[in-house]
Design a protein around this motif. Structure first.
Motif, PDB file in Angstrom:
ATOM      1  N   ARG A  16     -43.763  73.656 -51.209  1.00 30.15           N
ATOM      2  CA  ARG A  16     -44.654  74.235 -52.214  1.00 30.15           C
ATOM      3  C   ARG A  16     -43.848  74.732 -53.408  1.00 30.15           C
ATOM      4  O   ARG A  16     -44.240  74.516 -54.559  1.00 30.15           O
ATOM      5  N   SER A  17     -42.716  75.358 -53.147  1.00 29.60           N
ATOM      6  CA  SER A  17     -41.863  75.842 -54.237  1.00 29.60           C
ATOM      7  C   SER A  17     -41.398  74.691 -55.124  1.00 29.60           C
ATOM      8  O   SER A  17     -41.376  74.811 -56.357  1.00 29.60           O
ATOM      9  N   ILE A  18     -41.035  73.577 -54.502  1.00 27.65           N
ATOM     10  CA  ILE A  18     -40.599  72.409 -55.276  1.00 27.65           C
ATOM     11  C   ILE A  18     -41.757  71.859 -56.101  1.00 27.65           C
ATOM     12  O   ILE A  18     -41.589  71.488 -57.275  1.00 27.65           O
ATOM     13  N   ALA A  19     -42.953  71.810 -55.517  1.00 31.71           N
ATOM     14  CA  ALA A  19     -44.124  71.335 -56.245  1.00 31.71           C
ATOM     15  C   ALA A  19     -44.385  72.207 -57.474  1.00 31.71           C
ATOM     16  O   ALA A  19     -44.607  71.693 -58.580  1.00 31.71           O
ATOM     17  N   ILE A  20     -44.341  73.520 -57.291  1.00 30.28           N
ATOM     18  CA  ILE A  20     -44.560  74.443 -58.411  1.00 30.28           C
ATOM     19  C   ILE A  20     -43.507  74.219 -59.492  1.00 30.28           C
ATOM     20  O   ILE A  20     -43.828  74.132 -60.686  1.00 30.28           O
ATOM     21  N   THR A  21     -42.256  74.112 -59.093  1.00 36.72           N
ATOM     22  CA  THR A  21     -41.170  73.881 -60.052  1.00 36.72           C
ATOM     23  C   THR A  21     -41.413  72.609 -60.845  1.00 36.72           C
ATOM     24  O   THR A  21     -41.219  72.574 -62.069  1.00 36.72           O
ATOM     25  N   ASN A  22     -41.847  71.563 -60.171  1.00 37.06           N
ATOM     26  CA  ASN A  22     -42.070  70.304 -60.864  1.00 37.06           C
ATOM     27  C   ASN A  22     -43.267  70.365 -61.811  1.00 37.06           C
ATOM     28  O   ASN A  22     -43.233  69.749 -62.881  1.00 37.06           O
ATOM     29  N   TYR A  23     -44.306  71.108 -61.461  1.00 36.28           N
ATOM     30  CA  TYR A  23     -45.416  71.294 -62.402  1.00 36.28           C
ATOM     31  C   TYR A  23     -44.957  72.089 -63.618  1.00 36.28           C
ATOM     32  O   TYR A  23     -45.359  71.802 -64.746  1.00 36.28           O
ATOM     33  N   GLU A  24     -44.111  73.097 -63.390  1.00 33.87           N
ATOM     34  CA  GLU A  24     -43.561  73.861 -64.521  1.00 33.87           C
ATOM     35  C   GLU A  24     -42.766  72.943 -65.443  1.00 33.87           C
ATOM     36  O   GLU A  24     -42.892  73.023 -66.666  1.00 33.87           O
ATOM     37  N   GLN A  25     -41.959  72.071 -64.849  1.00 38.02           N
ATOM     38  CA  GLN A  25     -41.170  71.132 -65.656  1.00 38.02           C
ATOM     39  C   GLN A  25     -42.070  70.167 -66.415  1.00 38.02           C
ATOM     40  O   GLN A  25     -41.829  69.879 -67.585  1.00 38.02           O
ATOM     41  N   ALA A  26     -43.082  69.659 -65.754  1.00 41.22           N
ATOM     42  CA  ALA A  26     -44.002  68.730 -66.409  1.00 41.22           C
ATOM     43  C   ALA A  26     -44.674  69.386 -67.611  1.00 41.22           C
ATOM     44  O   ALA A  26     -44.793  68.776 -68.680  1.00 41.22           O
ATOM     45  N   ALA A  27     -45.085  70.636 -67.448  1.00 49.63           N
ATOM     46  CA  ALA A  27     -45.708  71.356 -68.562  1.00 49.63           C
ATOM     47  C   ALA A  27     -44.719  71.539 -69.701  1.00 49.63           C
ATOM     48  O   ALA A  27     -45.069  71.361 -70.874  1.00 49.63           O
ATOM     49  N   MET A  28     -43.475  71.883 -69.369  1.00 48.72           N
ATOM     50  CA  MET A  28     -42.457  72.070 -70.400  1.00 48.72           C
ATOM     51  C   MET A  28     -42.279  70.791 -71.213  1.00 48.72           C
ATOM     52  O   MET A  28     -42.271  70.810 -72.443  1.00 48.72           O
ATOM     53  N   TRP A  29     -42.154  69.655 -70.528  1.00 45.84           N
ATOM     54  CA  TRP A  29     -41.941  68.389 -71.236  1.00 45.84           C
ATOM     55  C   TRP A  29     -43.170  67.978 -72.027  1.00 45.84           C
ATOM     56  O   TRP A  29     -43.059  67.423 -73.123  1.00 45.84           O
ATOM     57  N   ALA A  30     -44.358  68.236 -71.499  1.00 50.99           N
ATOM     58  CA  ALA A  30     -45.579  67.913 -72.237  1.00 50.99           C
ATOM     59  C   ALA A  30     -45.666  68.740 -73.517  1.00 50.99           C
ATOM     60  O   ALA A  30     -46.063  68.223 -74.574  1.00 50.99           O
ATOM     61  N   VAL A  31     -45.287  70.013 -73.441  1.00 49.70           N
ATOM     62  CA  VAL A  31     -45.269  70.863 -74.637  1.00 49.70           C
ATOM     63  C   VAL A  31     -44.239  70.353 -75.629  1.00 49.70           C
ATOM     64  O   VAL A  31     -44.512  70.193 -76.819  1.00 49.70           O
ATOM     65  N   LYS A  32     -43.028  70.065 -75.142  1.00 45.89           N
ATOM     66  CA  LYS A  32     -41.965  69.569 -76.024  1.00 45.89           C
ATOM     67  C   LYS A  32     -42.349  68.263 -76.701  1.00 45.89           C
ATOM     68  O   LYS A  32     -41.978  68.010 -77.836  1.00 45.89           O
ATOM     69  N   ALA A  33     -43.099  67.416 -76.006  1.00 43.59           N
ATOM     70  CA  ALA A  33     -43.497  66.117 -76.555  1.00 43.59           C
ATOM     71  C   ALA A  33     -44.345  66.250 -77.816  1.00 43.59           C
ATOM     72  O   ALA A  33     -44.396  65.339 -78.638  1.00 43.59           O
ATOM     73  N   ASN A  34     -44.965  67.395 -77.983  1.00 39.71           N
ATOM     74  CA  ASN A  34     -45.782  67.625 -79.175  1.00 39.71           C
ATOM     75  C   ASN A  34     -44.965  67.960 -80.404  1.00 39.71           C
ATOM     76  O   ASN A  34     -45.507  68.012 -81.505  1.00 39.71           O
ATOM     77  N   PHE A  35     -43.681  68.204 -80.232  1.00 40.31           N
ATOM     78  CA  PHE A  35     -42.861  68.675 -81.351  1.00 40.31           C
ATOM     79  C   PHE A  35     -41.639  67.830 -81.590  1.00 40.31           C
ATOM     80  O   PHE A  35     -40.669  68.269 -82.199  1.00 40.31           O
ATOM     81  N   THR A  36     -41.635  66.601 -81.093  1.00 37.84           N
ATOM     82  CA  THR A  36     -40.485  65.723 -81.330  1.00 37.84           C
ATOM     83  C   THR A  36     -40.833  64.635 -82.315  1.00 37.84           C
ATOM     84  O   THR A  36     -41.941  64.371 -82.605  1.00 37.84           O
TER      85      THR A  36
END
Length: 63
Positions: A43-63
């Protein structure tokens, strides 16, 4: 592991609706996982990966 919002939804200096949506939906999904999946390493790994996915999705809006 903390049950607080880990995508920091209030941090959105651009005021982007897309950023707010990504963070909101990510927090909703992670909340569901926290409520319905046993607290373990997987579960901890799943949460970490969702956090990472959100980070990259946010970053994708500003590149």
């Amino acid at each position: 592991m903390s049950d607080s919002a880990s995508t920091i939804p209030a941090f959105n200096p651009s005021g982007s609706d897309v950023v707010a949506g990504v963070k909101s939906r990510t927090e909703e999904l992670m909340g569901y996982i926290r409520e319905n999946v046993p607290a373990n390493r997987e579960r901890s790994i799943a949460i970490t990966n969702y956090e990472q996915a959100a980070m990259w999705a946010v970053k994708a809006n500003f590149t």
